[in-house]
Design a protein around this motif. Sequence first.
Motif, PDB file in Angstrom:
ATOM      1  N   PRO A  64      37.333 -54.568 -23.812  1.00  0.00           N
ATOM      2  CA  PRO A  64      37.070 -54.147 -25.179  1.00  0.00           C
ATOM      3  C   PRO A  64      35.587 -53.945 -25.460  1.00  0.00           C
ATOM      4  O   PRO A  64      35.196 -53.016 -26.132  1.00  0.00           O
ATOM      5  N   GLY A  65      34.729 -54.808 -24.926  1.00  0.00           N
ATOM      6  CA  GLY A  65      33.302 -54.680 -25.173  1.00  0.00           C
ATOM      7  C   GLY A  65      32.584 -53.815 -24.175  1.00  0.00           C
ATOM      8  O   GLY A  65      31.461 -53.383 -24.413  1.00  0.00           O
ATOM      9  N   ASN A  66      33.189 -53.543 -23.038  1.00  0.00           N
ATOM     10  CA  ASN A  66      32.531 -52.807 -21.954  1.00  0.00           C
ATOM     11  C   ASN A  66      33.456 -51.782 -21.317  1.00  0.00           C
ATOM     12  O   ASN A  66      33.714 -51.845 -20.119  1.00  0.00           O
ATOM     13  N   PRO A  67      33.959 -50.822 -22.080  1.00  0.00           N
ATOM     14  CA  PRO A  67      34.856 -49.846 -21.459  1.00  0.00           C
ATOM     15  C   PRO A  67      34.114 -48.926 -20.498  1.00  0.00           C
ATOM     16  O   PRO A  67      32.913 -48.702 -20.644  1.00  0.00           O
ATOM     17  N   ILE A  68      34.838 -48.428 -19.516  1.00  0.00           N
ATOM     18  CA  ILE A  68      34.275 -47.473 -18.559  1.00  0.00           C
ATOM     19  C   ILE A  68      34.335 -46.097 -19.212  1.00  0.00           C
ATOM     20  O   ILE A  68      35.378 -45.671 -19.703  1.00  0.00           O
ATOM     21  N   THR A  69      33.219 -45.410 -19.211  1.00  0.00           N
ATOM     22  CA  THR A  69      33.144 -44.116 -19.887  1.00  0.00           C
ATOM     23  C   THR A  69      33.538 -42.973 -18.951  1.00  0.00           C
ATOM     24  O   THR A  69      33.594 -43.134 -17.732  1.00  0.00           O
ATOM     25  N   ILE A  70      33.757 -41.822 -19.555  1.00  0.00           N
ATOM     26  CA  ILE A  70      34.075 -40.623 -18.785  1.00  0.00           C
ATOM     27  C   ILE A  70      32.885 -40.254 -17.892  1.00  0.00           C
ATOM     28  O   ILE A  70      33.057 -39.882 -16.728  1.00  0.00           O
ATOM     29  N   GLY A  71      31.676 -40.379 -18.405  1.00  0.00           N
ATOM     30  CA  GLY A  71      30.483 -40.096 -17.613  1.00  0.00           C
ATOM     31  C   GLY A  71      30.388 -40.991 -16.392  1.00  0.00           C
ATOM     32  O   GLY A  71      30.015 -40.545 -15.302  1.00  0.00           O
ATOM     33  N   GLU A  72      30.731 -42.260 -16.560  1.00  0.00           N
ATOM     34  CA  GLU A  72      30.711 -43.182 -15.426  1.00  0.00           C
ATOM     35  C   GLU A  72      31.791 -42.821 -14.410  1.00  0.00           C
ATOM     36  O   GLU A  72      31.581 -42.952 -13.202  1.00  0.00           O
ATOM     37  N   ALA A  73      32.928 -42.345 -14.885  1.00  0.00           N
ATOM     38  CA  ALA A  73      33.979 -41.894 -13.976  1.00  0.00           C
ATOM     39  C   ALA A  73      33.505 -40.673 -13.174  1.00  0.00           C
ATOM     40  O   ALA A  73      33.793 -40.553 -11.981  1.00  0.00           O
ATOM     41  N   LEU A  74      32.756 -39.783 -13.822  1.00  0.00           N
ATOM     42  CA  LEU A  74      32.197 -38.630 -13.107  1.00  0.00           C
ATOM     43  C   LEU A  74      31.195 -39.086 -12.047  1.00  0.00           C
ATOM     44  O   LEU A  74      31.164 -38.544 -10.936  1.00  0.00           O
ATOM     45  N   GLU A  75      30.391 -40.093 -12.374  1.00  0.00           N
ATOM     46  CA  GLU A  75      29.452 -40.626 -11.391  1.00  0.00           C
ATOM     47  C   GLU A  75      30.195 -41.253 -10.207  1.00  0.00           C
ATOM     48  O   GLU A  75      29.746 -41.154  -9.067  1.00  0.00           O
ATOM     49  N   ALA A  76      31.327 -41.890 -10.477  1.00  0.00           N
ATOM     50  CA  ALA A  76      32.135 -42.458  -9.395  1.00  0.00           C
ATOM     51  C   ALA A  76      32.623 -41.349  -8.468  1.00  0.00           C
ATOM     52  O   ALA A  76      32.661 -41.517  -7.248  1.00  0.00           O
ATOM     53  N   THR A  77      32.967 -40.209  -9.032  1.00  0.00           N
ATOM     54  CA  THR A  77      33.398 -39.063  -8.231  1.00  0.00           C
ATOM     55  C   THR A  77      32.274 -38.604  -7.303  1.00  0.00           C
ATOM     56  O   THR A  77      32.534 -38.227  -6.154  1.00  0.00           O
ATOM     57  N   ALA A  78      31.043 -38.651  -7.786  1.00  0.00           N
ATOM     58  CA  ALA A  78      29.906 -38.254  -6.952  1.00  0.00           C
ATOM     59  C   ALA A  78      29.822 -39.118  -5.702  1.00  0.00           C
ATOM     60  O   ALA A  78      29.373 -38.659  -4.652  1.00  0.00           O
ATOM     61  N   LEU A  79      30.278 -40.348  -5.802  1.00  0.00           N
ATOM     62  CA  LEU A  79      30.231 -41.255  -4.656  1.00  0.00           C
ATOM     63  C   LEU A  79      31.476 -41.179  -3.781  1.00  0.00           C
ATOM     64  O   LEU A  79      31.390 -41.275  -2.570  1.00  0.00           O
ATOM     65  N   THR A  80      32.642 -41.018  -4.389  1.00  0.00           N
ATOM     66  CA  THR A  80      33.881 -41.044  -3.608  1.00  0.00           C
ATOM     67  C   THR A  80      34.240 -39.700  -2.992  1.00  0.00           C
ATOM     68  O   THR A  80      34.851 -39.658  -1.932  1.00  0.00           O
ATOM     69  N   ALA A  81      33.898 -38.614  -3.665  1.00  0.00           N
ATOM     70  CA  ALA A  81      34.229 -37.279  -3.149  1.00  0.00           C
ATOM     71  C   ALA A  81      32.995 -36.394  -3.129  1.00  0.00           C
ATOM     72  O   ALA A  81      33.099 -35.173  -3.148  1.00  0.00           O
ATOM     73  N   LYS A 132      26.984 -24.753   0.871  1.00  0.00           N
ATOM     74  CA  LYS A 132      27.743 -25.007  -0.351  1.00  0.00           C
ATOM     75  C   LYS A 132      27.215 -26.205  -1.133  1.00  0.00           C
ATOM     76  O   LYS A 132      26.764 -27.190  -0.561  1.00  0.00           O
ATOM     77  N   THR A 133      27.288 -26.095  -2.456  1.00  0.00           N
ATOM     78  CA  THR A 133      26.904 -27.185  -3.348  1.00  0.00           C
ATOM     79  C   THR A 133      28.041 -28.188  -3.384  1.00  0.00           C
ATOM     80  O   THR A 133      29.207 -27.823  -3.520  1.00  0.00           O
ATOM     81  N   LYS A 134      27.702 -29.454  -3.271  1.00  0.00           N
ATOM     82  CA  LYS A 134      28.690 -30.522  -3.219  1.00  0.00           C
ATOM     83  C   LYS A 134      28.835 -31.195  -4.590  1.00  0.00           C
ATOM     84  O   LYS A 134      27.973 -31.071  -5.462  1.00  0.00           O
ATOM     85  N   LEU A 135      29.941 -31.911  -4.763  1.00  0.00           N
ATOM     86  CA  LEU A 135      30.192 -32.631  -6.013  1.00  0.00           C
ATOM     87  C   LEU A 135      29.065 -33.615  -6.335  1.00  0.00           C
ATOM     88  O   LEU A 135      28.694 -33.783  -7.498  1.00  0.00           O
ATOM     89  N   SER A 136      28.515 -34.258  -5.307  1.00  0.00           N
ATOM     90  CA  SER A 136      27.433 -35.219  -5.560  1.00  0.00           C
ATOM     91  C   SER A 136      26.205 -34.539  -6.161  1.00  0.00           C
ATOM     92  O   SER A 136      25.495 -35.147  -6.970  1.00  0.00           O
ATOM     93  N   ASP A 137      25.967 -33.280  -5.806  1.00  0.00           N
ATOM     94  CA  ASP A 137      24.833 -32.543  -6.369  1.00  0.00           C
ATOM     95  C   ASP A 137      25.010 -32.318  -7.869  1.00  0.00           C
ATOM     96  O   ASP A 137      24.035 -32.284  -8.616  1.00  0.00           O
ATOM     97  N   ILE A 138      26.244 -32.160  -8.304  1.00  0.00           N
ATOM     98  CA  ILE A 138      26.539 -31.857  -9.708  1.00  0.00           C
ATOM     99  C   ILE A 138      26.722 -33.126 -10.536  1.00  0.00           C
ATOM    100  O   ILE A 138      26.261 -33.198 -11.677  1.00  0.00           O
ATOM    101  N   LEU A 139      27.387 -34.130  -9.980  1.00  0.00           N
ATOM    102  CA  LEU A 139      27.817 -35.275 -10.780  1.00  0.00           C
ATOM    103  C   LEU A 139      26.938 -36.517 -10.695  1.00  0.00           C
ATOM    104  O   LEU A 139      27.179 -37.486 -11.414  1.00  0.00           O
ATOM    105  N   SER A 140      25.933 -36.518  -9.833  1.00  0.00           N
ATOM    106  CA  SER A 140      25.019 -37.661  -9.793  1.00  0.00           C
ATOM    107  C   SER A 140      24.336 -37.776 -11.153  1.00  0.00           C
ATOM    108  O   SER A 140      23.914 -36.775 -11.721  1.00  0.00           O
ATOM    109  N   ASN A 141      24.278 -38.974 -11.676  1.00  0.00           N
ATOM    110  CA  ASN A 141      23.672 -39.231 -12.990  1.00  0.00           C
ATOM    111  C   ASN A 141      24.338 -38.453 -14.120  1.00  0.00           C
ATOM    112  O   ASN A 141      23.677 -38.003 -15.048  1.00  0.00           O
ATOM    113  N   ALA A 142      25.647 -38.281 -14.043  1.00  0.00           N
ATOM    114  CA  ALA A 142      26.376 -37.523 -15.062  1.00  0.00           C
ATOM    115  C   ALA A 142      26.220 -38.121 -16.454  1.00  0.00           C
ATOM    116  O   ALA A 142      26.152 -37.381 -17.441  1.00  0.00           O
ATOM    117  N   THR A 143      26.146 -39.442 -16.555  1.00  0.00           N
ATOM    118  CA  THR A 143      26.004 -40.050 -17.883  1.00  0.00           C
ATOM    119  C   THR A 143      24.697 -39.625 -18.541  1.00  0.00           C
ATOM    120  O   THR A 143      24.640 -39.483 -19.762  1.00  0.00           O
TER     121      THR A 143
END
Length: 194
Positions: A64-81, A132-143
């Motif tokens: 409730p006090g610390n939800p995971i944001t959409i931006g943080e989920a995008l940053e996770a994508t930069a690391l996982t894919a 080719k441009t990779k997902l990490s190039d686009i989504l790093s520091n998405a927040t």
Amino acid sequence: MAQQQPLKPEEEEIRYGDVIEAPMLQSAESTLLHESITGQYNQEIPLSSVPYSAYERSGGVGGPGNPITIGEALEATALTAGKKAVDWSDVAAIQAAELRATGLTYILPGGVGAAAESAASLNAKATTEEEKTKLSDILSNATDKLPSDRAATEADAEDVRAAELRNDPALTTHRGAVSASVATAARLNNRTTN
């Protein structure tokens, strides 16, 4: 005569050594999505793959006090894919996530959605994988690239998943990519509020 659909798109295997692990998130790995949706390949990302910087900013795993944001989920994508080249299904998912995060009805010029669209256009013309441009190039520091951000919800996850599916020729989602990351964040947020 019916056409056969390809089994699964080629994917790179994600290993723990490929991502930064947040030690406190390792215990949360058991919350992976195991539901099956017809016409879709879906596997949630290990929660130990959530970017450590996002983990530090949020102060913990969901809740409730610390939800995971959409931006943080995008940053996770930069690391996982992050090694995956940006394609049109990624563009649709990133743009849907950006719209959900900001509450806007248009794609921001210079935002992550516009950058993803530009990358996919360039990738379509690239002759080698290295160009080719990779997902990490686009989504790093998405927040930092989003003008506003909010906690990921199940509705956000479904909207992003639908956008990714609609724009993939094989009607599949990609392992560890945008829709999987947003779904994981939404599930964690939902689980900790119940």
